[in-house]
Design a protein around this motif. Structure first.
Motif, PDB file in Angstrom:
ATOM      1  N   ALA A 119       0.815  -1.179  -0.037  1.00  6.34           N
ATOM      2  CA  ALA A 119       0.120   0.013   0.026  1.00  6.34           C
ATOM      3  C   ALA A 119       0.919   1.123   0.011  1.00  6.34           C
ATOM      4  O   ALA A 119       1.935   1.231   0.481  1.00  6.34           O
ATOM      5  CB  ALA A 119      -0.818   0.018   1.320  1.00  6.34           C
ATOM      6  N   GLU A 120       0.188   2.342  -0.569  1.00  8.11           N
ATOM      7  CA  GLU A 120       1.125   3.636  -0.602  1.00  8.11           C
ATOM      8  C   GLU A 120       1.538   4.089   0.768  1.00  8.11           C
ATOM      9  O   GLU A 120       2.499   4.695   1.078  1.00  8.11           O
ATOM     10  CB  GLU A 120       0.333   4.749  -1.405  1.00  8.11           C
ATOM     11  CG  GLU A 120       0.067   4.302  -2.673  1.00  8.11           C
ATOM     12  CD  GLU A 120      -0.600   5.181  -3.555  1.00  8.11           C
ATOM     13  OE1 GLU A 120      -1.308   6.439  -2.719  1.00  8.11           O
ATOM     14  OE2 GLU A 120      -1.106   5.367  -4.674  1.00  8.11           O
ATOM     15  N   ASN A 121       0.628   3.865   1.631  1.00 13.49           N
ATOM     16  CA  ASN A 121       1.008   4.243   3.219  1.00 13.49           C
ATOM     17  C   ASN A 121       1.567   3.323   4.055  1.00 13.49           C
ATOM     18  O   ASN A 121       1.789   3.497   5.067  1.00 13.49           O
ATOM     19  CB  ASN A 121      -0.375   4.693   3.686  1.00 13.49           C
ATOM     20  CG  ASN A 121      -1.382   3.716   4.118  1.00 13.49           C
ATOM     21  OD1 ASN A 121      -1.111   2.633   3.403  1.00 13.49           O
ATOM     22  ND2 ASN A 121      -2.393   3.905   4.768  1.00 13.49           N
ATOM     23  N   ASP A 122       2.007   2.145   3.379  1.00  9.19           N
ATOM     24  CA  ASP A 122       2.764   1.143   4.219  1.00  9.19           C
ATOM     25  C   ASP A 122       4.248   1.530   4.100  1.00  9.19           C
ATOM     26  O   ASP A 122       4.924   1.708   3.063  1.00  9.19           O
ATOM     27  CB  ASP A 122       2.671  -0.056   3.449  1.00  9.19           C
ATOM     28  CG  ASP A 122       3.175  -1.229   4.124  1.00  9.19           C
ATOM     29  OD1 ASP A 122       3.809  -0.949   5.292  1.00  9.19           O
ATOM     30  OD2 ASP A 122       3.200  -2.657   3.757  1.00  9.19           O
ATOM     31  N   THR A 123       4.890   1.956   5.375  1.00  8.41           N
ATOM     32  CA  THR A 123       6.404   2.185   5.706  1.00  8.41           C
ATOM     33  C   THR A 123       7.142   1.318   6.170  1.00  8.41           C
ATOM     34  O   THR A 123       8.257   1.614   6.299  1.00  8.41           O
ATOM     35  CB  THR A 123       6.287   3.414   6.668  1.00  8.41           C
ATOM     36  OG1 THR A 123       5.587   2.910   7.986  1.00  8.41           O
ATOM     37  CG2 THR A 123       5.400   4.624   6.227  1.00  8.41           C
ATOM     38  N   LYS A 124       6.557   0.179   6.256  1.00  5.26           N
ATOM     39  CA  LYS A 124       7.230  -1.150   6.560  1.00  5.26           C
ATOM     40  C   LYS A 124       8.354  -1.604   5.478  1.00  5.26           C
ATOM     41  O   LYS A 124       8.007  -1.382   4.423  1.00  5.26           O
ATOM     42  CB  LYS A 124       6.517  -2.363   6.963  1.00  5.26           C
ATOM     43  CG  LYS A 124       5.742  -2.344   7.934  1.00  5.26           C
ATOM     44  CD  LYS A 124       4.766  -3.550   8.075  1.00  5.26           C
ATOM     45  CE  LYS A 124       3.710  -3.383   9.202  1.00  5.26           C
ATOM     46  NZ  LYS A 124       2.932  -4.802   9.354  1.00  5.26           N
TER      47      LYS A 124
END
Length: 340
Positions: free
Chosen positions: A137-142
């Motif tokens: 996902a675009e907001n996945d910072t992992k």
């Protein structure tokens, strides 16, 4: 039983199988004799950072990788003689794999890439961006790191496991006229993030934290095509028995569920102290300007600052003239007294 001063991170047999090479968390590599169990380990090389993996080539080269994004190629057993470094990863190098038929080294990293190297020269031959084949996902910072890396020379496939994703990525790698190309051949969707994988004897073994389906096996066919082997569906009775028995041993495997890994601690916290410094410097300059404005505002008319400066310069000049005149009079008086 052999003892180590610090926790070991990787071990491998040499090609002659006469020695075992063990890397530890402090960055050192020791060699232990297989025949002489009482002989202590001998230190043969060291890194300045934590060692994460080690492999040995058939041409007497020792390849090691560490937390500082470096891959070091050393001669063996004279490991103090460094052949080269393979540089290009942006994060720690977590896995190494020696491709014997192609005489190349593959590496996996915390930057989510798999790279193939000519370890004789340190030249990068191929880079596979695994993130491009993941549903992120675009907001996945992992961050994604390569956890497992396997290769099948017969079918020329590379299989890998990436952190935080319940998939096994299988790439078909082709070697033609010194040009290496890789494309995604299969994306195996699982119910949990796999613990480990292994490519052996034309089969891909997958170990996952699912009760009753802990071990999965995929047969590699020409193409390459991966076909899942179902219990009691294979003509191989030994394989059927092994699958059935392993998937009934959940009490043995469940102790590893939720076990913490050192993966998060391998990523380095990077600090930018230049930007805060510049911001504070600007604030100090603005504060001084404000202080000067408050002192001068309303106390002098327009042009008053210049008139004040001229007045101060005139006062200094008059003072200098008085001092100069006093010294001249003193000199005249002295000469008069001397002449009389």
């Amino acid at each position: 039983m052999r003892t180590m001063m610090r926790r070991s991170t990787s071990l491998v047999f040499t090609y002659s199988e006469e020695d075992i090479l063990v890397a530890d968390k402090s960055g050192d590599v020791y060699t232990f004799s297989v025949q002489n169990g009482n002989q202590p380990g001998e230190l043969i090389l060291g890194h300045l950072s934590m060692l994460l993996d080690v492999v040995v080539s058939k041409k007497d080269f020792l390849v090691t990788c560490d937390r500082d994004e470096k891959i070091r190629v050393s001669h063996y057993p004279n490991a103090y003689n460094i052949q080269c470094f393979c540089l290009g990863h942006q994060e720690f190098v977590s896995k190494l794999l020696y491709l014997e038929k192609e005489d190349l080294v593959a590496s996996g990293s915390g930057d989510g890439t798999i790279r193939l190297w000519d370890y004789h020269t340190g030249q990068e031959k191929l880079c596979i961006e695994c993130r491009e084949n993941l549903d992120i996902a675009e907001n996945d910072t992992k961050k994604t790191a390569i956890l497992c890396l396997q290769y099948c020379a017969k079918h020329q496939i590379v299989a890998t496991v990436v952190s935080h994703h319940s998939v096994v990525l299988v790439y078909h790698v082709t070697f033609e006229d010194n040009h290496i190309h890789a494309e995604l051949s299969k994306k195996i969707e699982l119910l949990a993030e796999p613990w480990d994988i292994s490519l052996h004897d034309g089969r891909l073994w997958v170990l996952q934290a699912i009760e009753g389906d802990t071990v999965q096996v995929y047969r590699i066919l020409e193409g390459p095509v991966l076909q899942k082997v179902l219990p009691d569906s294979s003509k191989d009775k030994v394989l059927n028995a092994a699958l059935t028995e392993l998937n009934q041993k959940w009490n043995f495997f469940k102790e590893s569920v939720g076990t913490e890994t050192i993966l998060p601690s391998l990523y380095k916290n990077k600090f930018d102290n230049i930007k805060p410094y510049l911001e504070k410097k600007q604030m100090r300059l603005e504060g001084k300007m404000t202080s000067v404005d408050r002192k001068t505002k309303g106390t002098l008319p327009p042009g008053g600052i210049k008139r004040k400066e001229h007045a101060a310069m005139g006062a200094k000049k008059r003072t200098a003239d008085v001092i100069s005149g006093g010294q001249d009079g003193h000199n005249v008086a002295a000469k008069s007294g001397k002449g009389s």
